[in-house]
Write a protein that holds these residues in place. Structure first.
Motif, PDB file in Angstrom:
ATOM      1  N   ASP A  72       0.884  -1.398   0.026  1.00  0.00           N
ATOM      2  CA  ASP A  72       0.054   0.118   0.262  1.00  0.00           C
ATOM      3  C   ASP A  72       0.698   1.282  -0.015  1.00  0.00           C
ATOM      4  OD1 ASP A  72      -2.370  -1.661   0.006  1.00  0.00           O
ATOM      5  OD2 ASP A  72      -2.590  -1.503   2.212  1.00  0.00           O
ATOM      6  N   GLU A  73       1.912   1.443   0.901  1.00  0.00           N
ATOM      7  CA  GLU A  73       2.646   2.679   0.984  1.00  0.00           C
ATOM      8  C   GLU A  73       3.557   2.706  -0.212  1.00  0.00           C
ATOM      9  OE1 GLU A  73       5.940   4.606   3.897  1.00  0.00           O
ATOM     10  OE2 GLU A  73       5.557   2.501   4.278  1.00  0.00           O
ATOM     11  N   LEU A  86       1.412   4.011  -2.950  1.00  0.00           N
ATOM     12  CA  LEU A  86       0.997   5.550  -2.891  1.00  0.00           C
ATOM     13  C   LEU A  86       2.132   6.411  -3.215  1.00  0.00           C
ATOM     14  CD1 LEU A  86      -1.018   7.418  -1.632  1.00  0.00           C
ATOM     15  CD2 LEU A  86      -0.045   7.098   0.649  1.00  0.00           C
ATOM     16  N   ARG A 105       2.823   7.096  -7.162  1.00  0.00           N
ATOM     17  CA  ARG A 105       1.967   8.064  -7.713  1.00  0.00           C
ATOM     18  C   ARG A 105       2.958   9.068  -8.249  1.00  0.00           C
ATOM     19  NH1 ARG A 105       0.041   5.162  -9.969  1.00  0.00           N
ATOM     20  NH2 ARG A 105       1.495   3.788  -8.938  1.00  0.00           N
TER      21      ARG A 105
END
Length: 770
Positions: free
Chosen positions: A356-357, A360, A363
């Motif tokens: 998840d990190e 993120l 991006r």
């Protein structure tokens, strides 16, 4: 106020379909910027690493031959005339020709638009050549793009680059959706398994063997693991070693009992296919072996796609995976790799949090975001240096542009060579079998191959490596083990015609083998050259020929490049240098400042040997003699019209007598080029560069008859200049003389060492009447 985005944006680097990371990056960046700036025309220049060019897309508007210096200058002309508003260069030492990629600088010296250079490799401990190239590259770039903070730190600490010139822009990545890996696993046929991935061009530096050695420990705890090694072997590695590295990995997997858990996919995959492989991945492995890797495009791709990474701590990985964003393990440690992988597989919640990190943070790395940051760098470059390419044309006088050398053309040398070596003579441009071979010419040819490979800056080309092998094999066969002497003449039927050759031919062979030992990029050539050099060196102590002393000194200088502490070679250098000094002191007078009572053949080699040896042994007397003797030799070989006129072989020049004007030999022009360049390296006085150019132009028609001896259509050189004509024959000695002179002139053009305070050089005496 910042200038708008330029109307024409040029990119330079490799380009797809060439198979390398830089080519992929250049293509992706060019496309991303074109989409981000629809009002601009984006085009690319592609650097070719092979003779048969690639089938490039329309975006590629010009091409460069990696090893052809003139193609870089032509590319600069193209960019200037097409009004490129900014040039974005992808820099990696290995993709450009010349020492440490120095050919690129020839282009940067001539382009008239701002330059933004992306540095894909930044060395913290560069060698002298790499340092000089980087310093000029930094100086000629308006903006420098690095992909990690470590890169900016090295630029500042190692190269003194100003911080305000550096832009930190991450490696671009494709925008991939963040979805469960099971979707892609089903497409690839690995559903129900945990997928480990390594991708990229395969080579020994990737450390994949350590990941395979980690598999038994991983499989013992997670039997459903499969390790996917995706990517073709690097084309350059295939060309020289075949698939030996991949086969060694396959054997290792079999020996460790994990062959059912390893998949090798030997392809360079498309971006769409790559997205599927990355999508199916649970954990990405980068077990690289070298800390000094500032950028990894593969790491950027998988991290930005939201994948957990287990990696060795090379620089880019240290920065990207810090603060728990991935797992770093020691270099060459399979147990640590196994522990890192199992820690993720044992803890699905941790694995998901890491993913998840990463996604993120990724991006900010997708190509649209990266393209916007490049456009901002382009605007800053244009604001800081407003370029007017077309108006600069008025300043392109001959005095302001680099001296253009003829392109390399080896057709005639290849025609004169066979599996035995290079033939001595030609009738017109046809090899003359009747005269056979000689050590002299094979020595010259072997030296040439080594210089050409050095100019190429990378691995030897197929042609030069094959030719060099034949020439070195000839030299190995020429050494008579019973006498320790090189034989010289061999018939076309491969029969030696003597037990020992002349002292001069023996010393030329020493010069060649010393060069192979000190310069060859082929390990076998280097070792055999050193062996031949060491076996044949002792007999020179008994030689009486001054030119043999000089050739040997040149060979010792080359040999000491890689064996600087070799005591016998250093002792003989001191002895032979002293002999030349004594010869000078016994013969030279104010009106005849020369070593002998006659000036005969290969005269300038005596001066060249003293220049080189004086520098190596810190001998100021030898340097002074070299300067005086070469200054005099220039004066007696220059006409009032200003062109080079070598001492003719039809009588030479005896003290107190008239000098012979003809027949003029190519080896005299070549030796003068070499000596003048050695004088320049010793003094940094531009006088010697001008004299080297004057001597070189003798080949091209700046001579008594105004006729060229070099045949630019076939690469041959005539055997001499007669009073009324150019010789119609193109033998090996003459053709090699031209190409050796051309190679040395090219090497001198690439020399970037900062100039020390010039030592005083004697002005040449007035030229004799023409």
């Amino acid at each position: 106020m910042p200038l708008p985005v330029p109307e024409h944006i040029a990119f330079l680097g490799g380009f797809l379909p060439r198979l390398c990371g830089i080519a992929t990056f250049t293509h992706d960046l060019c496309e991303a910027v074109a989409e981000a700036a629809p009002g601009s025309q984006c085009f690319a220049g592609a650097v070719n690493d092979r003779i048969d060019a690639y089938d490039y897309p329309p975006r590629v508007r010009f091409e460069l031959d990696e090893k052809d210096l003139d193609s870089y200058r032509r590319a600069a002309d193209f960019l200037n005339f097409n009004n490129a508003g900014v040039l974005c260069v992808q820099h990696e030492f290995g993709i450009y020709g010349g020492g440490a990629g120095s050919h690129l600088l020839a282009l940067l010296r001539e382009v008239r638009m701002p330059v933004v250079t992306t540095l894909h490799t930044i060395l913290s401990n560069p060698n002298a050549t790499q340092l000089r190239v980087m310093e000029e590259l930094i100086r000629r770039s308006d903006r420098l793009v690095v992909m990690a903070h470590k890169g900016a730190e090295i630029l500042r600490d190692t190269y003194a680059a100003p911080d305000d010139k550096v832009d930190l822009i991450p490696h671009g990545i494709p925008d991939m959706p963040f979805i469960d890996s099971s979707f892609y696993k089903a497409q690839l046929g690995v559903e129900g398994r945990k997928v480990l991935l390594t991708f990229g061009l395969l080579g020994p530096g990737k450390g994949i063997e350590y990941a395979i050695e980690a598999l038994p420990g991983i499989v013992a705890r997670h039997p459903n693991v499969v390790y996917l090694v995706l990517g073709a072997t690097h084309p350059h590695l295939v060309a020289h070693e075949g698939e030996s590295y991949r086969l060694s990995l396959e054997r290792l997997a079999e020996d460790l009992g994990v062959k059912e858990h390893v998949i090798f996919y030997n392809r360079f995959v498309s971006l769409d296919d790559l997205k599927e492989f990355i999508g199916a991945t649970d954990i990405y492995l980068t077990p690289y072996l070298n800390e000094a890797q500032i950028t990894s495009g593969t790491l950027a791709y998988v991290f930005g796609a939201g994948k957990a990474v287990v990696s060795t701590p090379y620089w880019h990985a240290q920065e990207l995976l810090s603060d728990g964003r991935g797992t770093l393990v020691p270099f060459r440690d399979p147990h640590a790799i196994a522990d890192g992988v199992c820690a993720y597989l044992d803890d699905p919640a941790r694995l998901k949090a890491t993913r998840d990190e990463a996604y993120l943070l990724g991006r900010d790395m997708i190509w649209p975001a990266v393209a916007q940051r490049y456009l901002e760098s382009f605007r800053r470059a244009r604001t800081e240096r407003r370029a007017t390419p077309r108006s600069a044309f008025a300043g392109w006088t001959l005095a302001s542009r680099p001296y253009e050398l003829p392109p390399l053309r080896l057709d005639h040398i290849i025609r004169m060579s066979d599996g035995t070596g290079i033939l001595q003579h030609a009738t017109f441009n046809v090899p003359n079998f009747h005269e056979g071979y000689c050590t002299d010419d094979n020595a010259r040819a072997f030296i040439l191959c080594n210089l050409l490979d050095e100019l190429g800056g990378g691995s030897p080309s197929e042609n030069t490596d094959r030719l060099a092998t034949s020439y070195l094999a000839f030299l190995a066969a020429a050494l008579n083990p019973e006498t320790g002497r090189f034989r010289n003449f061999m018939s076309h039927g491969r029969q030696w015609l003597e037990a020992s050759g002349s002292e001069d031919s023996h010393a030329r062979a020493l010069w060649a083998t010393g060069t192979g030992s000190g310069r060859s990029r082929n390990p076998g050539h280097r070792r055999l050259s050193a062996q031949l050099f060491e076996r044949s060196l002792p007999v020179v102590e008994a030689f009486s020929s001054p030119r043999a002393w000089a050739f040997t000194l040149l060979g010792i200088h080359e040999y000491l490049r890689t064996a600087p502490d070799h005591a016998p070679a250093k002792a003989l250098r001191e002895d032979l240098t002293a002999r030349l000094v004594r010869l000078w002191n016994a013969c030279a007078t104010d009106d005849w400042p020369w070593f002998e009572s006659s000036a005969t053949y290969d005269n300038a080699r005596l001066c060249q040997a003293l220049f080189i040896s004086a520098r190596g042994a810190a001998n100021p007397e030898a340097l002074e003699i070299a300067l005086k003797s070469l200054g005099w030799l220039i004066s007696v070989q220059k006409t009032q019209k200003g062109h080079f006129r070598p001492i003719g072989s039809n009588g030479f020049y005896v003290k107190g007598g008239a000098r012979a004007y003809f027949d003029q030999q190519p080896v005299e022009a070549q030796s003068m080029v070499s000596a003048c360049l050695a004088a320049y390296r010793a003094t940094r006085d531009d006088l010697w560069l001008r004299e080297a150019k004057r001597a070189f132009e003798w080949f091209l028609g700046r001579n008594d008859l105004g006729l060229p001896l070099y045949d630019s259509s076939g690469g041959g050189c005539s055997d001499g200049l007669h009073p009324d004509r150019v010789s119609e024959n193109q033998g090996a000695e003459s053709t090699l003389a031209f190409h050796l002179a051309l190679a040395e002139m090219n090497l001198a053009a690439h020399a970037l060492a900062p100039a020390p305070t010039p030592a005083p050089a004697p002005a040449p005496a007035p030229a004799p009447a023409s």
